[in-house]
Design an enzyme around this catalytic site. Structure first.
Site, PDB file in Angstrom:
ATOM      1  N   THR A  19       0.824  -1.208   0.000  1.00  0.00           N
ATOM      2  CA  THR A  19       0.000   0.000   0.000  1.00  0.00           C
ATOM      3  C   THR A  19       0.861   1.262   0.000  1.00  0.00           C
ATOM      4  O   THR A  19       1.971   1.264   0.532  1.00  0.00           O
ATOM      5  CB  THR A  19      -0.899  -0.023   1.260  1.00  0.00           C
ATOM      6  OG1 THR A  19      -1.506   1.250   1.416  1.00  0.00           O
ATOM      7  CG2 THR A  19      -0.108  -0.304   2.535  1.00  0.00           C
ATOM      8  N   ASP A  20       0.275   2.350  -0.494  1.00  0.00           N
ATOM      9  CA  ASP A  20       0.974   3.646  -0.429  1.00  0.00           C
ATOM     10  C   ASP A  20       1.071   4.164   1.010  1.00  0.00           C
ATOM     11  O   ASP A  20       1.852   5.069   1.304  1.00  0.00           O
ATOM     12  CB  ASP A  20       0.290   4.685  -1.328  1.00  0.00           C
ATOM     13  CG  ASP A  20      -1.180   4.929  -1.017  1.00  0.00           C
ATOM     14  OD1 ASP A  20      -1.719   4.310  -0.074  1.00  0.00           O
ATOM     15  OD2 ASP A  20      -1.799   5.758  -1.729  1.00  0.00           O
ATOM     16  N   GLU A  21       0.289   3.574   1.908  1.00  0.00           N
ATOM     17  CA  GLU A  21       0.285   4.071   3.296  1.00  0.00           C
ATOM     18  C   GLU A  21       1.612   3.857   4.011  1.00  0.00           C
ATOM     19  O   GLU A  21       1.851   4.455   5.058  1.00  0.00           O
ATOM     20  CB  GLU A  21      -0.811   3.389   4.109  1.00  0.00           C
ATOM     21  CG  GLU A  21      -2.179   3.723   3.621  1.00  0.00           C
ATOM     22  CD  GLU A  21      -3.254   3.340   4.623  1.00  0.00           C
ATOM     23  OE1 GLU A  21      -2.942   3.115   5.804  1.00  0.00           O
ATOM     24  OE2 GLU A  21      -4.408   3.274   4.206  1.00  0.00           O
ATOM     25  N   TYR A  45      -1.997  -0.679  11.097  1.00  0.00           N
ATOM     26  CA  TYR A  45      -2.131  -1.360   9.785  1.00  0.00           C
ATOM     27  C   TYR A  45      -0.942  -1.037   8.895  1.00  0.00           C
ATOM     28  O   TYR A  45      -0.266  -1.943   8.385  1.00  0.00           O
ATOM     29  CB  TYR A  45      -3.443  -0.948   9.093  1.00  0.00           C
ATOM     30  CG  TYR A  45      -3.434  -1.221   7.602  1.00  0.00           C
ATOM     31  CD1 TYR A  45      -3.442  -2.527   7.120  1.00  0.00           C
ATOM     32  CD2 TYR A  45      -3.388  -0.174   6.677  1.00  0.00           C
ATOM     33  CE1 TYR A  45      -3.411  -2.784   5.746  1.00  0.00           C
ATOM     34  CE2 TYR A  45      -3.360  -0.431   5.312  1.00  0.00           C
ATOM     35  CZ  TYR A  45      -3.364  -1.726   4.842  1.00  0.00           C
ATOM     36  OH  TYR A  45      -3.322  -1.981   3.494  1.00  0.00           O
ATOM     37  N   LYS A  55       2.124  -3.382   7.277  1.00  0.00           N
ATOM     38  CA  LYS A  55       2.381  -3.516   5.836  1.00  0.00           C
ATOM     39  C   LYS A  55       3.831  -3.109   5.532  1.00  0.00           C
ATOM     40  O   LYS A  55       4.512  -3.756   4.737  1.00  0.00           O
ATOM     41  CB  LYS A  55       1.409  -2.664   5.022  1.00  0.00           C
ATOM     42  CG  LYS A  55      -0.024  -3.145   5.034  1.00  0.00           C
ATOM     43  CD  LYS A  55      -0.232  -4.539   4.475  1.00  0.00           C
ATOM     44  CE  LYS A  55       0.020  -4.624   2.992  1.00  0.00           C
ATOM     45  NZ  LYS A  55      -0.334  -5.987   2.465  1.00  0.00           N
TER      46      LYS A  55
HETATM   47  P1  NAD Z   1      -9.705  -7.303   2.128  1.00  0.00           P
HETATM   48  O1  NAD Z   1      -9.760  -7.066   3.593  1.00  0.00           O
HETATM   49  O2  NAD Z   1     -10.921  -7.029   1.303  1.00  0.00           O
HETATM   50  O3  NAD Z   1      -9.311  -8.823   1.852  1.00  0.00           O
HETATM   51  C1  NAD Z   1      -8.310  -9.487   2.594  1.00  0.00           C
HETATM   52  C2  NAD Z   1      -8.490 -10.977   2.386  1.00  0.00           C
HETATM   53  O4  NAD Z   1      -7.444 -11.648   3.104  1.00  0.00           O
HETATM   54  C3  NAD Z   1      -9.824 -11.519   2.928  1.00  0.00           C
HETATM   55  O5  NAD Z   1     -10.423 -12.380   1.993  1.00  0.00           O
HETATM   56  C4  NAD Z   1      -9.421 -12.281   4.186  1.00  0.00           C
HETATM   57  O6  NAD Z   1     -10.268 -13.380   4.472  1.00  0.00           O
HETATM   58  C5  NAD Z   1      -8.020 -12.742   3.812  1.00  0.00           C
HETATM   59  N1  NAD Z   1      -7.184 -13.022   4.994  1.00  0.00           N
HETATM   60  C6  NAD Z   1      -7.038 -12.240   6.092  1.00  0.00           C
HETATM   61  N2  NAD Z   1      -6.206 -12.851   6.971  1.00  0.00           N
HETATM   62  C7  NAD Z   1      -5.809 -14.013   6.389  1.00  0.00           C
HETATM   63  C8  NAD Z   1      -4.940 -15.065   6.788  1.00  0.00           C
HETATM   64  N3  NAD Z   1      -4.307 -15.041   7.971  1.00  0.00           N
HETATM   65  N4  NAD Z   1      -4.749 -16.107   5.936  1.00  0.00           N
HETATM   66  C9  NAD Z   1      -5.396 -16.147   4.743  1.00  0.00           C
HETATM   67  N5  NAD Z   1      -6.242 -15.195   4.316  1.00  0.00           N
HETATM   68  C10 NAD Z   1      -6.435 -14.132   5.125  1.00  0.00           C
HETATM   69  O7  NAD Z   1      -8.454  -6.490   1.595  1.00  0.00           O
HETATM   70  P2  NAD Z   1      -8.220  -5.790   0.181  1.00  0.00           P
HETATM   71  O8  NAD Z   1      -8.735  -4.410   0.255  1.00  0.00           O
HETATM   72  O9  NAD Z   1      -8.641  -6.695  -0.881  1.00  0.00           O
HETATM   73  O10 NAD Z   1      -6.623  -5.678   0.197  1.00  0.00           O
HETATM   74  C11 NAD Z   1      -5.840  -6.731  -0.358  1.00  0.00           C
HETATM   75  C12 NAD Z   1      -4.382  -6.349  -0.268  1.00  0.00           C
HETATM   76  O11 NAD Z   1      -4.153  -5.146  -0.974  1.00  0.00           O
HETATM   77  C13 NAD Z   1      -3.889  -6.095   1.150  1.00  0.00           C
HETATM   78  O12 NAD Z   1      -2.585  -6.629   1.251  1.00  0.00           O
HETATM   79  C14 NAD Z   1      -3.881  -4.594   1.273  1.00  0.00           C
HETATM   80  O13 NAD Z   1      -2.899  -4.181   2.191  1.00  0.00           O
HETATM   81  C15 NAD Z   1      -3.522  -4.190  -0.132  1.00  0.00           C
HETATM   82  N6  NAD Z   1      -3.985  -2.875  -0.578  1.00  0.00           N
HETATM   83  C16 NAD Z   1      -5.304  -2.532  -0.467  1.00  0.00           C
HETATM   84  C17 NAD Z   1      -5.741  -1.313  -0.973  1.00  0.00           C
HETATM   85  C18 NAD Z   1      -7.202  -0.893  -0.897  1.00  0.00           C
HETATM   86  O14 NAD Z   1      -7.540   0.214  -1.282  1.00  0.00           O
HETATM   87  N7  NAD Z   1      -8.108  -1.748  -0.431  1.00  0.00           N
HETATM   88  C19 NAD Z   1      -4.823  -0.448  -1.564  1.00  0.00           C
HETATM   89  C20 NAD Z   1      -3.484  -0.824  -1.647  1.00  0.00           C
HETATM   90  C21 NAD Z   1      -3.081  -2.040  -1.171  1.00  0.00           C
HETATM   91  O1  DAU Z   2      -4.138   3.866   0.485  1.00  0.00           O
HETATM   92  C1  DAU Z   2      -4.351   2.493   0.398  1.00  0.00           C
HETATM   93  C2  DAU Z   2      -5.190   2.043   1.568  1.00  0.00           C
HETATM   94  O2  DAU Z   2      -6.516   2.480   1.304  1.00  0.00           O
HETATM   95  C3  DAU Z   2      -5.154   0.535   1.778  1.00  0.00           C
HETATM   96  O3  DAU Z   2      -3.862   0.157   2.153  1.00  0.00           O
HETATM   97  C4  DAU Z   2      -6.154   0.102   2.850  1.00  0.00           C
HETATM   98  O4  DAU Z   2      -6.190  -1.315   2.936  1.00  0.00           O
HETATM   99  C5  DAU Z   2      -7.521   0.625   2.476  1.00  0.00           C
HETATM  100  O5  DAU Z   2      -8.449   0.298   3.494  1.00  0.00           O
HETATM  101  C6  DAU Z   2      -7.473   2.125   2.270  1.00  0.00           C
HETATM  102  O6  DAU Z   2      -7.183   2.794   3.512  1.00  0.00           O
HETATM  103  P1  DAU Z   2      -7.986   4.130   3.961  1.00  0.00           P
HETATM  104  O7  DAU Z   2      -7.875   4.230   5.426  1.00  0.00           O
HETATM  105  O8  DAU Z   2      -7.584   5.270   3.116  1.00  0.00           O
HETATM  106  O9  DAU Z   2      -9.475   3.670   3.493  1.00  0.00           O
HETATM  107  P2  DAU Z   2     -10.910   3.819   4.158  1.00  0.00           P
HETATM  108  O10 DAU Z   2     -11.880   3.314   3.132  1.00  0.00           O
HETATM  109  O11 DAU Z   2     -10.987   3.230   5.507  1.00  0.00           O
HETATM  110  O12 DAU Z   2     -11.077   5.394   4.283  1.00  0.00           O
HETATM  111  C7  DAU Z   2     -10.912   6.263   3.172  1.00  0.00           C
HETATM  112  C8  DAU Z   2     -11.020   7.684   3.676  1.00  0.00           C
HETATM  113  O13 DAU Z   2     -12.369   7.929   4.095  1.00  0.00           O
HETATM  114  C9  DAU Z   2     -10.169   7.965   4.899  1.00  0.00           C
HETATM  115  O14 DAU Z   2      -9.668   9.286   4.816  1.00  0.00           O
HETATM  116  C10 DAU Z   2     -11.139   7.846   6.082  1.00  0.00           C
HETATM  117  C11 DAU Z   2     -12.446   8.321   5.475  1.00  0.00           C
HETATM  118  N1  DAU Z   2     -13.679   7.705   6.030  1.00  0.00           N
HETATM  119  C12 DAU Z   2     -13.740   6.345   6.118  1.00  0.00           C
HETATM  120  C13 DAU Z   2     -14.904   5.735   6.560  1.00  0.00           C
HETATM  121  C14 DAU Z   2     -14.976   4.213   6.685  1.00  0.00           C
HETATM  122  C15 DAU Z   2     -14.775   8.514   6.350  1.00  0.00           C
HETATM  123  O15 DAU Z   2     -14.724   9.751   6.263  1.00  0.00           O
HETATM  124  N2  DAU Z   2     -15.917   7.893   6.781  1.00  0.00           N
HETATM  125  C16 DAU Z   2     -16.044   6.542   6.903  1.00  0.00           C
HETATM  126  O16 DAU Z   2     -17.117   6.053   7.290  1.00  0.00           O
END
Ligand code: NAD
Ligand code: DAU
Length: 340
Positions: free
Chosen positions: A121-123, A148, A152
């Site tokens: 992630t960019d975080e 989190y 990562k």
């Molecule tokens: P998500 O929470 O939707 O999915 C995570 C999956 O991992 C789930 O299906 C869960 O059951 C599985 N999981 C959790 N713990 C596990 C374990 N111990 N063993 C096996 N499976 C397990 O997450 P996502 O949003 O799809 O993110 C996927 C990946 O991408 C993560 O590594 C996250 O850090 C990264 N990422 C997410 C975003 C975003 O915007 N969502 C952006 C950048 C990177």
């Molecule tokens: O940048 C990549 C990341 O993006 C991933 O690594 C994470 O897995 C993914 O969850 C996401 O993280 P954020 O914390 O940015 O996503 P989230 O959807 O939780 O929140 C997006 C923005 O919206 C953040 O600034 C918080 C805000 N927010 C979130 C929720 C759930 C609200 O204002 N209200 C809400 O109810």
């Protein structure tokens, strides 16, 4: 025909990636997923049976991981605890899955000589000021803010160390915020869409000025596929689609697209340590690997995501109430803490 092991493939991005590979390659996939609250096997129902298998299991289970990795050519590692808000309440699972789980995968790919692509992630880079002209690049120093993002960052550093010390064949990618189908209702965009669909007012944290750099999940999938084809071992690739928007504007756009007044939401207390802005410079991926995003019209992507949630109520409804109950509990605790 390549055999690809996708960890976390029942989650949001992993499931989209599995569907993408079915459409854009001839590989067979095994999904290894623990099916935590965030995993949903229904997201994989439409995968062709002759090219896909779901194994329900934990990436921190060394014996299982060893057996599965040994019978595949490539591992694409999505599995993680992924939600910042959860990591602020209970970080333990984040350490176990994101750090220990990644370690177990690294040991298995090292033993079997299997290629790994690690999804991050960019975080890990912390946050930027709103007016900072810089964006994150492959050389930006790590400065994670939340439990989190710290886990990562830890997992990324483990991957880099295993490449350097043990010659593991691994690439990494750090992507910005994804949106699209199959995203859990705890996350910002699906939470607000499903709130409107459930007659609940959307919730905006803090000032609403926080900026996220949105990319459609299909573009994340195509970028990962390109890195699998042409990425160099040991390299990190940043994935982003120039999609910076503040939360208030995204929420107002959702409300407008759903035919609601754009002030029909609740301002609620801020996330502790809330990162202000993320922004990705994906020049390396674009220029060296020739990747480009296809879903650059955010309004169109948001509208089709809204349609998807309207049409897939059965997919999200079972987790909606529990998610909102959990948010309400923590909002009440946060208000009590401010009052005391
Ligand atoms: P998500 O929470 O939707 O999915 C995570 C999956 O991992 C789930 O299906 C869960 O059951 C599985 N999981 C959790 N713990 C596990 C374990 N111990 N063993 C096996 N499976 C397990 O997450 P996502 O949003 O799809 O993110 C996927 C990946 O991408 C993560 O590594 C996250 O850090 C990264 N990422 C997410 C975003 C975003 O915007 N969502 C952006 C950048 C990177
Ligand atoms: O940048 C990549 C990341 O993006 C991933 O690594 C994470 O897995 C993914 O969850 C996401 O993280 P954020 O914390 O940015 O996503 P989230 O959807 O939780 O929140 C997006 C923005 O919206 C953040 O600034 C918080 C805000 N927010 C979130 C929720 C759930 C609200 O204002 N209200 C809400 O109810």
């Amino acid at each position: 025909m390549k055999k690809i092991l996708i960890t976390g493939g029942a989650g949001f991005i992993g499931a989209n990636f599995a569907h993408h590979l079915m459409r854009h390659s001839d590989c067979v996939v095994t999904v290894l997923d623990k099916l935590t609250y965030a995993g949903n096997s229904a997201s994989l129902e439409k995968l062709p049976r002759n090219r896909s298998t779901l194994v329900i299991g934990d990436i921190a289970n060394a014996a299982l991981v060893d057996e599965l990795v040994g019978s595949h050519d490539t591992v694409v590692h999505f599995a993680a605890e992924s939600h910042n808000d959860n990591s602020l309440r209970d970080p333990a699972a984040f350490i176990r899955t994101n750090v220990v789980g990644t370690y177990e995968l690294l040991e298995a790919v090292r033993k079997h000589g299997v290629r790994l692509h690690h999804i991050s992630t960019d975080e890990v880079y912390g946050d930027l000021e709103l007016d900072d002209p810089q964006r994150f690049t492959e050389t930006t120093p790590y400065q994670p803010s939340s439990p989190y993002s710290a886990t990562k960052a830890s997992s990324d550093l483990l991957v880099k160390a295993w490449v350097r010390s043990f010659g593991v064949n691994a690439t990494l990618s750090n992507c910005s915020n994804n949106y699209g189908p199959f995203q859990h209702v705890e996350k910002f965009i699906p939470r607000q869409i499903t709130n409107v669909l459930s007659g609940i007012k959307p919730k905006l944290y803090g000032t609403g000025k926080n900026v996220r750099d949105w990319i459609h999940v299909a573009d994340h999938s195509s970028a990962v596929q390109r890195i699998l084809e042409a990425g160099e071992s040991g390299r990190t690739y940043l994935i982003g689609a120039d999609g910076e928007r503040n939360n208030l504007s995204v929420l107002q756009q959702i409300l407008e697209l759903m035919g609601r007044p754009n002030n029909e939401f609740d301002w609620i207390s801020d996330r502790p340590g809330h990162d202000l802005r993320y922004a990705i410079d994906a020049t390396v991926l674009r220029e060296e690997l020739g990747w480009k995003p296809e879903y650059q019209d955010f309004t169109a992507g948001l509208a089709s995501t809204i349609d998807w949630y309207k049409e897939h109520r059965r997919w999200w409804a079972p987790s909606k109430q529990a998610t909102e109950n959990m948010y309400a509990l923590h909002e009440a605790r946060a208000s009590e803490a401010i009052g005391s």
